[in-house]
Design a protein around this motif. Structure first.
Motif: not given
Ligand SMILES: Nc1ncnc2c1ncn2[C@@H]1O[C@H](COP(=O)(O)OP(=O)(O)OP(=O)(O)O)[C@@H](O)[C@H]1O
Ligand SMILES: [Mg+2]
Length: 308
Positions: A43-44, A46
């Protein structure tokens, strides 16, 4: 009077190659708050965290930690922040205390008193002089957090802190984070792809999907927003659907089978809709409130992304 946010993201975008990995996201985190970052693999989460801790630069947008711009006032911003992004770097043949002492050398103003303070804060007092290789995963996690707390940050960032922990370990972590926040007034950002964990850990949640934030709210609000699912069982669902969809009190309606329509609607207006259906000659068999889970919301918001 307004309380200042400790973390601010404004219109942050990250493009790698030709791919927009993070797409114009904005949110604030406040003191004393556990902020959950929920999203499926990829999903983004990190990537966002790596930008927050200054490991990578956003393509555009602004990130501030305690009002310091991460790009323009990097050192000041980082002084206010403690984080564990990948697994904490620990020397397993040294004791917990020796690890902290080594790390403290890089931080001005951190003395043995402060080291003892964080040891107490993370409840490692009894085992702190044992070698780290004898620690459980949960204890290593807490030693990592102790390390992140040494410099007295205002913001603690933990990327997937429950990875690898068993249910008991997760419960301990939750109690521990709550105590930490209550005692220090710290802001904590935790990411996870596991909904039930975020639900337990966080006060407020940002739901992330494919690089976008699709929703931000308190866990309470999100759960409340879900209580408005109403299922209609009728003799002719096809015909009823047009009437249901035309109602100003219905946010969404979908046909489930020949006799069933799922709606999201203002629950207090069911009798009005019921009357419209009866007037149109439709037989209403049952009207049922469907209690939805956060997972239902998640699937709806993300268009079917999966989450545990
Ligand atoms: N350096 C990079 N180059 C190309 N693509 C990248 C890079 N870093 C991340 N990505 C892509 O960006 C997307 C988001 O990755 P990210 O690691 O932020 O997700 P995540 O939410 O942390 O997922 P997970 O739950 O698996 O940890 C993924 O599709 C990933 O493949
Ligand atoms: Mg990740």
């Amino acid at each position: 009077m307004s309380i200042k946010p400790t973390v601010q993201l404004k219109n942050v975008t990250k493009v790698i190659g030709k791919k927009t990995i993070i797409d114009n996201i904005s949110f604030d985190i406040y003191p004393g708050e556990v902020f959950g970052f929920l999203g499926p693999n990829g999903a983004g989460k990190t990537t966002t965290i790596r930008m927050l801790v200054g490991l990578i630069k956003p393509t555009s947008g602004i990130i501030k930690i305690c009002d310091f711009d991460v790009r323009k006032q990097f050192v000041q911003a980082m002084q206010r922040l403690g984080s564990i992004v990948e697994n904490p770097e620990l020397y397993k043949y040294l004791s917990g205390r020796e690890n902290l002492q080594l790390f403290a050398r890089m931080l001005p103003g951190v003395d043995s008193e402060r080291i003892q303070e964080v040891i107490d804060l993370v409840d490692l007092t009894a085992r702190i002089d044992d070698q780290v290789q004898t620690y459980s995963l949960g204890m290593r996690q807490r030693l990592g957090i102790a390390q992140a707390l040494l410099g007295r940050p205002d913001v603690l960032i933990l990327d997937e802190p429950t990875n690898g922990l068993d249910p008991m370990g997760i419960k301990d972590l939750r109690t521990f984070i709550r105590k930490l926040v209550d005692e220090t007034g710290l802001s904590v950002l935790v990411s996870s792809h596991i909904l039930s964990e975020i639900e337990m850990l966080a006060d407020r949640v940002a739901i992330m999907s494919r690089g976008k934030i699709v929703k931000v709210g308190t866990v309470r609000d999100l759960v409340d927003a879900l209580s408005s699912g109403v299922d209609w069982r009728v003799n002719d669902a096809f015909r009823a659907l047009d009437i249901v969809k035309a109602s100003p009190y219905v946010q969404s309606a979908e046909l489930y089978d020949d006799h069933t329509i799922h709606t999201l609607m203002d629950e207090s207006k069911t009798s009005i809709l019921n009357e419209s259906l009866l007037q149109a000659g439709i037989e209403v068999w049952t009207i049922e409130r469907k209690v939805q889970t956060l997972e239902d919301l998640f699937i709806r918001l993300t268009g079917g992304d999966h989450i545990v």
